[in-house]
Design a protein around this motif. Structure first.
Motif, short mmCIF file in Angstrom:
data_model
loop_
_atom_site.label_atom_id
_atom_site.label_comp_id
_atom_site.label_asym_id
_atom_site.label_seq_id
_atom_site.Cartn_x
_atom_site.Cartn_y
_atom_site.Cartn_z
N GLY A 48 0.78 -1.22 0.00
CA GLY A 48 0.00 0.00 0.00
C GLY A 48 0.81 1.28 0.00
N GLU A 49 2.13 1.16 0.07
CA GLU A 49 2.99 2.34 0.09
C GLU A 49 3.23 2.84 -1.33
OE1 GLU A 49 7.11 3.81 2.26
OE2 GLU A 49 6.93 1.72 1.63
N ARG A 50 3.35 4.16 -1.48
CA ARG A 50 3.68 4.77 -2.76
C ARG A 50 5.07 5.39 -2.64
NH1 ARG A 50 -1.59 6.46 -1.70
NH2 ARG A 50 -0.91 8.60 -1.29
N VAL A 51 6.00 4.81 -3.39
CA VAL A 51 7.41 5.20 -3.30
C VAL A 51 7.86 5.72 -4.66
CG1 VAL A 51 9.77 4.40 -2.87
CG2 VAL A 51 7.88 3.53 -1.48
N ASP A 208 -2.81 13.41 -13.78
CA ASP A 208 -4.07 13.52 -13.03
C ASP A 208 -4.71 12.14 -12.84
OD1 ASP A 208 -3.87 16.23 -12.70
OD2 ASP A 208 -5.21 16.75 -14.36
N VAL A 209 -4.65 11.31 -13.89
CA VAL A 209 -5.17 9.94 -13.78
C VAL A 209 -4.43 9.17 -12.70
CG1 VAL A 209 -5.26 7.71 -14.97
CG2 VAL A 209 -6.08 9.76 -16.12
N LEU A 210 -3.11 9.29 -12.68
CA LEU A 210 -2.31 8.56 -11.69
C LEU A 210 -2.54 9.10 -10.28
CD1 LEU A 210 0.99 8.16 -13.71
CD2 LEU A 210 -0.67 6.37 -13.16
N ARG A 211 -2.73 10.40 -10.16
CA ARG A 211 -3.06 10.97 -8.85
C ARG A 211 -4.38 10.38 -8.35
NH1 ARG A 211 -0.91 15.78 -11.28
NH2 ARG A 211 0.90 16.58 -10.11
N ASN A 212 -5.35 10.26 -9.25
CA ASN A 212 -6.65 9.71 -8.88
C ASN A 212 -6.52 8.26 -8.44
OD1 ASN A 212 -9.53 9.63 -8.66
ND2 ASN A 212 -9.61 8.59 -10.64
N ILE A 213 -5.73 7.48 -9.17
CA ILE A 213 -5.51 6.08 -8.78
C ILE A 213 -4.84 6.00 -7.42
CG2 ILE A 213 -4.21 3.99 -9.37
CD1 ILE A 213 -4.66 4.78 -12.33
N ALA A 214 -3.86 6.87 -7.20
CA ALA A 214 -3.12 6.86 -5.94
C ALA A 214 -4.02 7.18 -4.75
CB ALA A 214 -1.96 7.85 -6.00
N THR A 215 -4.95 8.09 -4.95
CA THR A 215 -5.77 8.54 -3.82
C THR A 215 -7.06 7.76 -3.64
OG1 THR A 215 -6.77 10.25 -5.24
CG2 THR A 215 -4.86 10.89 -3.93
N THR A 216 -7.45 6.95 -4.64
CA THR A 216 -8.72 6.23 -4.54
C THR A 216 -8.55 4.71 -4.44
OG1 THR A 216 -8.97 6.15 -6.96
CG2 THR A 216 -9.96 8.02 -5.80
N THR A 217 -7.33 4.23 -4.51
CA THR A 217 -7.08 2.79 -4.39
C THR A 217 -5.98 2.56 -3.35
OG1 THR A 217 -5.28 2.53 -6.01
CG2 THR A 217 -7.53 2.61 -6.87
N ASP A 218 -5.83 1.30 -2.96
CA ASP A 218 -4.78 0.95 -2.00
C ASP A 218 -3.62 0.25 -2.68
OD1 ASP A 218 -5.96 -1.45 -2.62
OD2 ASP A 218 -6.40 -2.03 -0.55
N ILE A 219 -3.49 0.41 -4.01
CA ILE A 219 -2.44 -0.27 -4.75
C ILE A 219 -1.07 0.25 -4.33
CG2 ILE A 219 -2.36 1.32 -6.72
CD1 ILE A 219 -2.17 -1.22 -8.53
N THR A 220 -0.11 -0.65 -4.26
CA THR A 220 1.27 -0.27 -4.00
C THR A 220 1.85 0.31 -5.29
OG1 THR A 220 1.46 -2.09 -2.42
CG2 THR A 220 3.52 -1.11 -3.21
N MET A 221 2.54 1.47 -5.19
CA MET A 221 3.08 2.11 -6.38
C MET A 221 4.58 2.34 -6.20
SD MET A 221 0.04 4.87 -7.30
CE MET A 221 0.85 5.48 -8.78
N LEU A 222 5.33 1.98 -7.22
CA LEU A 222 6.77 2.26 -7.28
C LEU A 222 7.01 3.00 -8.57
CD1 LEU A 222 9.52 1.94 -5.95
CD2 LEU A 222 9.73 -0.30 -7.04
N CYS A 223 7.43 4.26 -8.45
CA CYS A 223 7.42 5.18 -9.58
C CYS A 223 8.80 5.77 -9.82
CB CYS A 223 6.40 6.28 -9.30
SG CYS A 223 6.32 7.58 -10.52
N VAL A 224 9.22 5.76 -11.08
CA VAL A 224 10.41 6.49 -11.51
C VAL A 224 9.94 7.69 -12.32
CG1 VAL A 224 12.47 6.43 -12.98
CG2 VAL A 224 11.89 4.45 -11.56
N THR A 225 10.33 8.89 -11.90
CA THR A 225 9.84 10.07 -12.61
C THR A 225 10.77 11.26 -12.40
OG1 THR A 225 7.91 11.51 -12.91
CG2 THR A 225 8.44 10.89 -10.66
N HIS A 226 10.72 12.18 -13.37
CA HIS A 226 11.35 13.49 -13.22
C HIS A 226 10.32 14.57 -12.96
CE1 HIS A 226 14.95 11.56 -15.03
NE2 HIS A 226 15.58 12.46 -14.32
N GLU A 227 9.05 14.16 -12.81
CA GLU A 227 7.98 15.11 -12.50
C GLU A 227 7.94 15.29 -10.98
OE1 GLU A 227 6.22 16.74 -14.64
OE2 GLU A 227 6.75 15.68 -16.50
#
Length: 274
Positions: A48-51, A208-227
C-alpha cells in the motif's frame, strides 16, 4: 565469461514474519560488464505504500523496475515479492535459481506501465485491455469487458473503448496502457517515466489519472519520474538515487524542502530549474 563476485550470492532466507515489506531488495547487485548499476542495494516497499525514485539518468532507478518484472536478472542478492524470492525458489531446503513457472507466479502480482505505450495497433482499446485477463487470468470475456469499461471510466476514456490506438493521442494511449496494467488486478503498479514520451501539453492529463488512482485505491506504487510535483503529491516516501545507491530517503516534504545531502540538493536544483 563473467566471473562471480563472492558477495553476489543469494541472501539467507529471513525467518517468517521478520519483515512486512511487500517488496524487499537484499544486497542486490546489477552490473553490465564493469559498470555497476546497482551496488549491493537494500530497500523495502510496504504493502500500500507509494514510493518514488528520483535521481540522474543512469543511477539505477529503471533497473529496479526491470528486475521486478524479470526483464533483467540480478548478478547477486535476492529480491522478495510478498514473501517469495523473485530470483530464487526453495528446493530441498535451499534457495536455487527460479524456473519460469516460479517467475510467472511471483510477478503475477506486478503490473508495469512503460515509457512507450506498447499497445497492439491492430487491436481495439477493448481488446488491448481484455486480451491478457482472458488468456492469462482465465476470466470470461464478459467479465473482462465489464472491467475494461470500468477502467476506461477511471482513466477518462470510456468513449474510446472501440477505437484503435492510431486514433488516439499519445496521452490517451498512455492512459489506455495504465488501464491495461490495472486490468490484471496487480498488487503493485510500476511506473517508468510514463510521461517522458509525451508532448508537454499531454503530461498533466496522465498525471491527473495517476493521482486519482493513488488517492482512490490501495495499490502499491513504485514510480520512476522526473515530475517532481507529481512525486511530491502522491508519494509516501521519496528515494534519491545516485550511482546505484540510495543517497537519501524520506517523506516528500523533507526531501523537497529540506534535503540533508548535498547530492540531493544539487540534483533538485538542476531539475527544478529546467
Amino acid at each position: 565469461m563473467q566471473q562471480s563476485d563472492p558477495h553476489d550470492q543469494p541472501a539467507a532466507e529471513p525467518a517468517d514474519g521478520s519483515d512486512d515489506a511487500y517488496i524487499r531488495f537484499e544486497q542486490v547487485v546489477k552490473r553490465y560488464g564493469d559498470n555497476v548499476v546497482l551496488d549491493h542495494l537494500d530497500f523495502r516497499v510496504a504493502e500500500g505504500e507509494r514510493v518514488t525514485l528520483i535521481g540522474p539518468s543512469g543511477s539505477g532507478k529503471t533497473t529496479i523496475l526491470r528486475l521486478l518484472m524479470t526483464l533483467e536478472k540480478a548478478n547477486g542478492g535476492v529480491i522478495w515479492v510478498n514473501g517469495d524470492s523473485l530470483s530464487h525458489m526453495r528446493r530441498g531446503g535451499k534457495l536455487v535459481p527460479a524456473d519460469e513457472k516460479h517467475l510467472r507466479s511471483v510477478r503475477s502480482s506486478i503490473g508495469m506501465v512503460f515509457q512507450q505505450f506498447n499497445l497492439f495497433p491492430n487491436m481495439t482499446v477493448r481488446r488491448n485491455i481484455t486480451e491478457a485477463p482472458v488468456h492469462v487470468l482465465g476470466v470470461s470475456q464478459d467479465e473482462a469487458d465489464q472491467r475494461a469499461g470500468e477502467l476506461l471510466e477511471l482513466v477518462g476514456l470510456a468513449e474510446k473503448i472501440d477505437a484503435h490506438p492510431t486514433q488516439l493521442s499519445g496521452g490517451q494511449q498512455q492512459r489506455v496502457a495504465i488501464a491495461r496494467a490495472l486490468a490484471m488486478r496487480p498488487k503493485v503498479l510500476l511506473l517508468d517515466e510514463v510521461t517522458s514520451a509525451l508532448d508537454p501539453e499531454l503530461v498533466a492529463g496522465v498525471l491527473d489519472v495517476l493521482r486519482n488512482i493513488a488517492t482512490t485505491t490501495d495499490i502499491t506504487m513504485l514510480c520512476v519520474t522526473h515530475e517532481m510535483s507529481f512525486a511530491r503529491d502522491v508519494s509516501h516516501r521519496v528515494l534519491m538515487f545516485d550511482q546505484g545507491r540510495i543517497v537519501e530517503e524520506g517523506p516528500p516534504a523533507q526531501i523537497f524542502s529540506e534535503p540533508r545531502e548535498e547530492r540531493t540538493r544539487s540534483f533538485l536544483q538542476a531539475v527544478l530549474e529546467d
